[in-house]
Design an enzyme around this catalytic site. Structure first.
Site, PDB file in Angstrom:
ATOM      1  N   GLU A  52      52.841  71.161  56.623  1.00  0.00           N
ATOM      2  CA  GLU A  52      51.380  71.417  57.056  1.00  0.00           C
ATOM      3  C   GLU A  52      50.766  70.321  56.416  1.00  0.00           C
ATOM      4  OE1 GLU A  52      48.688  73.131  55.121  1.00  0.00           O
ATOM      5  OE2 GLU A  52      47.394  73.672  56.526  1.00  0.00           O
ATOM      6  N   ASP A  82      52.796  74.835  52.799  1.00  0.00           N
ATOM      7  CA  ASP A  82      51.321  74.348  52.733  1.00  0.00           C
ATOM      8  C   ASP A  82      51.067  73.041  51.977  1.00  0.00           C
ATOM      9  OD1 ASP A  82      48.822  76.174  53.280  1.00  0.00           O
ATOM     10  OD2 ASP A  82      48.668  75.754  51.136  1.00  0.00           O
TER      11      ASP A  82
END
Lengths: 649, 649
Positions: free
Chosen positions: B408, B379
């Site tokens: 990401e 993330d």
């Protein structure tokens, strides 16, 4: 540390960068180096970066802040003022104060309470002020007070985001995550002649009178004329004793007659080798004197550095280990089977310990430097190891940054370029073999608009003692003018082998692109006033070069569109657009050609519909032009080119 | 040595080369690395070069001879068979025997006496045979005898230039001037899934029945369906305890109700942090069991590695030094002024000694690897230092080369690319934000046809829990099919957030490109058989991907010309042309579009006028085509795309 780095800033895609920084870029004094890089970090912080640069003689780097351009690209430039080597690198960091100020503004604009932020800012400023000195330190103490004054928070905010605060904190940055380029990059800075020079190759042997071998003293009589034509480098083929064994006769014949002088490139005889002067030219003392005379005439002498030896060269007996010996006990002479060059013996760079050989080669250069020489034309460098040249040229330039080297490598493109990377100041090129507009455009684009422009400085020669192209043999006087105008306006370094060139000498060996009765093998008697000579045109072109700084560099070239394949046009301009030269050449020596030339007006700082004058510096006429597209017509028998100076109305 | 190098061979412009070799290229097992370089030397000698390559576990390099292509360019390739890191470099040398043989031939052809040459050759061969072993040594002794036999010089010549001699001497070269690349280059080799994977993002929270919070056990019931659709990676948002302080309510509201589950990305509570499992999902043991079940279903679990913490995370009290504290004593939560994210606290990578923090982060990955996880979706990696990722991913992959990381990072292009360089296996992309043919063509060309293709592996997602683009909100079922076909055929790695995607969920927050009633903040009850769902189409597309190796890589993409801006077509093919897929997509969800598609026949090994069949793997129809230009027509309400398999007649 093993990986636990605190660096956060990435500095990538640095330009210029030659082979990952293994080779320096080239400049002359007064030029700029513009450095760009993509600089970014993780997160959303404010970044700063500086270009650090120094001359090799300075220990301390100067700093130029890098400017953000777009999409992480940053740029900065510096001017190189001294000859020698420059080092430069880039440093980037997260600017904590600027990041803080940026967020402070956003919070204030959103109407949030910023008292905690102001306290943080004051604390950060305290850290910075502890390291600051003088006026800045004093001012920062005042700023800290203002930030801490919770009773006047509007005032505190104004102080925090003021441009004065930004300036002071820019000078005393609070850095984090600082990174520096892994490698220091280098630039070799030469004197201006490295970029702008006009060469004249002369065989002293033909300067004598009445068929007598010319001496340096005889040559002195030529100097006024050559200088008057506008040349500033006088290049002499090897001036050393010429071998006797296997000496070549007229027209490269295998057997020399008793009076044949041989090729000057057959270096060395019992009278000496690379540090001696051919007795028929004079003495080393005479040469030194000649160097001074050339200087007085406003020119410089360039000598030839050709490593091969004749079979009589003292090295052969003094250093047999530098040569290759055949099973039959004879020395290995130069050959390119089935061709044999018995008059020349190559030095065998692979043999034994190379240190002594390399040092001796260097001592030759040092010897002639001691006699006043500052320019060497190097014969066939592509047949000696690149590492040798790096070592040799780097070593010489460390002591004598004003020494220039011209590489005579007519070989594969990568090899030509590699020699330039290894330290040659200028290079012979493929210019002589280019003929039509498409070829010139492609070649010039390749050497001026790619990375090559950073390290390869072309020197354009329309002829050499070895090369008399078919077009010069066949096309007469206009072609000689065309090729000189091209050489002299496309490249800021150019040269001719004279007097053959200005006399439009075109007699060739049958079926060859070589001179008949070449001066390489005999003493010539030139009639300098031969009818049809182009001395006046050369003089004029050289004067135009001298008077127009736009023609004194090469990478500033831009081709213009012309709707006629036989007409080529190009712009050269100074960076400030104060001197703009448009050269238009009729490549057809025989026929009048005309066409519409499109000048990139925007590039030269003019509006699309601008009115301006163009003055033909060759022909003298002046025209009023309007807009980018204008008609030209050129009759090669009058003058095959225009060199227009563009003058704002 | 100080410069006195004996190297003569230059090895330049090596490709692929990422940032001068600072970063590795990427491959999967079974792929090839084709290395090219310009290799040349001074002089006119014969050169040889080898590509040296080894897996990190082998000490010895394997050698692949480099083949001369053209203009000094040489090439060689090797196949990477094992996961892990490969090292490779290039060695080049002057081949003395080959140079000799080449000159010998020329002299012989010119009819010269070659006895001295033959003696030289024999001597050279003796040097080589002294170092040779076994059969070669024996053969060389025979050859030397033949060369020395002056009575049979024709025979000696034949022996010298025979192909057998060339082969033996190629194996036992007489080298000089050998050079080797300064730097060893690297390749990271992943397992095949790094290049070909089909992801399904699932919130376990919604797998319960009757509105109850789902558990891993509940999720197991979904596995059959998801696997049947053809997905092979099941990606779960963070599975850790969710914070209570500042927990977000439905639709990202600031106040959570007592039954609101909060965002899974608000990691950590008194029940534990990054190494704990959210009690409502089950236990670590349950998770381990779930990992096995997923494997049995033919898929793999990917978990989320999100470094931020909730304000209740144990790290906050155990490691206050890892966070930033404000003057008022509160912890600095995430913000992007004026936005505030009080539920999330970022780790402060700049604080104190970073080693302990970095090691702790690594221990999280090691912990989950210990539980059977081999894929991590990371993330927001772009808000943590690049050096951290290099260290972390490099360290993990050293021990576990089969572990894959998906970045990401929806951020600037240079930052996305830098993360890929630092070791991320796959990357989220701008695919979701591209809409028309020109945009797709530009973007895909950029990431597959430039250097980026060597290190950046795209993973295309038409939706994520955070992103519901306007075109999916407005354009209905055909658009969902279009975007999935594009994702799945343009990129060999793709994924969806389901069941929202296959159910064509299109309800958005007003004026936003985000889901209404997002699963991030609440438990959803999906009707998996909702009318209009596209499960069947997705199943079919995924089966086509699995059956056609051409779709299992990305850089093999080539766009085809279509004379209609709303229709996009592209070819993918295996290197041997045995599997060629032509995808044609109608980018207009509402209207039938038609046009002429031009297939680059030469590229796929067909003649210009070839006849062939195309079978539409989506629709089932088969057509007979002739030549490169063929007509297509697509009705989006029937099926907005063709995926043609091209079959030779």
């Amino acid at each position: 540390m093993k990986g636990f780095s605190r660096e956060r800033v990435v500095i990538e895609d640095v330009k210029p960068l030659i082979d990952c920084g293994r080779f320096p870029v080239k400049r002359v004094t007064g030029q700029k180096i513009r450095v760009t890089a993509n600089i970014f970090s993780d997160g959303h912080c404010a970044l700063s970066a500086v270009l650090l640069w120094r001359h090799e003689k300075n220990k301390k780097f100067s700093k130029t802040p890098m400017k953000f351009v777009d999409n992480d690209l940053h740029e900065a430039e510096f001017t190189v003022k001294s000859e020698g080597r420059y080092f430069y690198t880039i440093c980037g960091w997260v600017d904590e104060f600027e990041t803080w100020a940026r967020n402070l503004k956003r919070k204030k604009e959103a109407g949030e309470d910023i008292s905690a932020e102001l306290a943080e800012g004051a604390k950060m400023m305290e850290t910075a002020s502890a390291k600051a000195r003088g006026a800045d330190k004093k001012k920062m103490e005042g700023l800290i007070g203002a930030l801490r004054n919770t009773k006047a928070s509007d005032k505190a905010y104004e102080t925090a985001v003021s441009s004065e605060t930004a300036l002071i904190m820019g000078r005393n940055p609070v850095k984090s995550g600082e990174s520096r380029l892994e490698k220091e990059l280098e630039a070799v800075v030469d004197r201006k002649k490295a970029l702008f020079s006009t060469w004249y190759e002369l065989f002293p042997r033909s300067c004598g009178t009445g068929g007598r071998h010319g001496t340096f003293k005889d040559c002195e009589k030529m100097l006024g004329d050559i200088a008057a034509m506008g040349f500033d480098v006088l290049y002499l083929p090897p001036i050393h004793p010429i071998g006797v064994k296997f000496r070549k006769g007229k027209n490269n014949s295998l057997k020399a007659g008793p009076s044949d002088p041989g090729s000057p490139w057959q270096i060395g005889s019992k009278e000496g080798g690379h540090k001696a002067v051919h007795p028929e030219l004079g003495t080393v003392k005479d040469f030194e004197n000649f160097v001074k005379k050339v200087k007085s005439a406003g020119m410089e002498v360039a000598v030839d550095f050709a490593i091969q030896c004749s079979q009589d060269h003292p090295y052969i007996t003094e250093h047999p280990e530098w040569f290759k010996w055949r099973p039959d006990g004879s020395v290995q002479y130069a050959e390119n089977p089935p061709k044999k060059y018995q008059d020349i013996v190559p030095v065998h760079f692979d043999a034994g310990d190379n240190r002594e050989l390399w040092e001796e080669m260097k001592s030759i250069l040092v010897f002639w430097i001691g006699k006043g020489v500052r320019i060497f034309r190097v014969d066939n460098p592509h047949t000696k190891p690149f590492k040798f040249w790096s070592w040799l040229l780097g070593g010489i330039k460390k002591e004598h940054p004003d020494v220039l080297f011209l590489s005579e490598a007519f070989t594969k493109p990568h090899v030509m370029h590699e020699l330039a990377k290894c330290g040659f100041t200028q290079s012979y090129t493929y210019f002589t073999w280019r003929y039509d507009k498409a070829e010139y455009t492609r070649y010039l684009t390749e050497i001026t608009k790619t990375e090559a422009g950073e390290f390869f400085r072309p020197n354009f020669w329309p002829n050499t003692p070895d090369i008399l192209m078919g077009y010069l043999q066949a096309n007469g006087r206009p072609e000689f003018i065309i090729r000189y105008v091209l050489a002299a306006t496309l490249s800021s370094n150019c040269g001719i082998y004279g007097p053959a060139y200005e006399l439009c000498e075109n007699r060739a060996l049958p079926g060859r692109e070589e001179y008949l009765d070449s001066e390489k093998y005999e003493i010539k008697k030139w009639d300098l006033d031969r009818p049809g000579n182009i001395r006046n045109v050369i003089t004029l072109v050289n004067r135009i070069r001298k008077e127009n700084p736009a023609l004194q560099e090469t990478n500033n070239l831009d081709f213009c569109d012309v709707d006629n394949e036989r007409v080529m046009a190009y712009i050269k301009k100074t960076q400030d657009n104060r001197n703009v030269i448009l050269t238009v050449v009729n490549l057809d020596h025989a026929n009048r050609q005309s066409g519409w030339v499109t000048i990139p007006l925007k590039k030269i700082g003019f509006d699309a519909g601008a009115e301006f004058r163009v003055r033909d510096l060759l022909g003298g006429a002046e025209y009023a032009w309007k807009g980018g597209r204008n008609f030209i017509q050129i009759d090669p028998w009058i003058m095959p080119a225009h060199i227009f100076k563009i003058i704002p109305k």
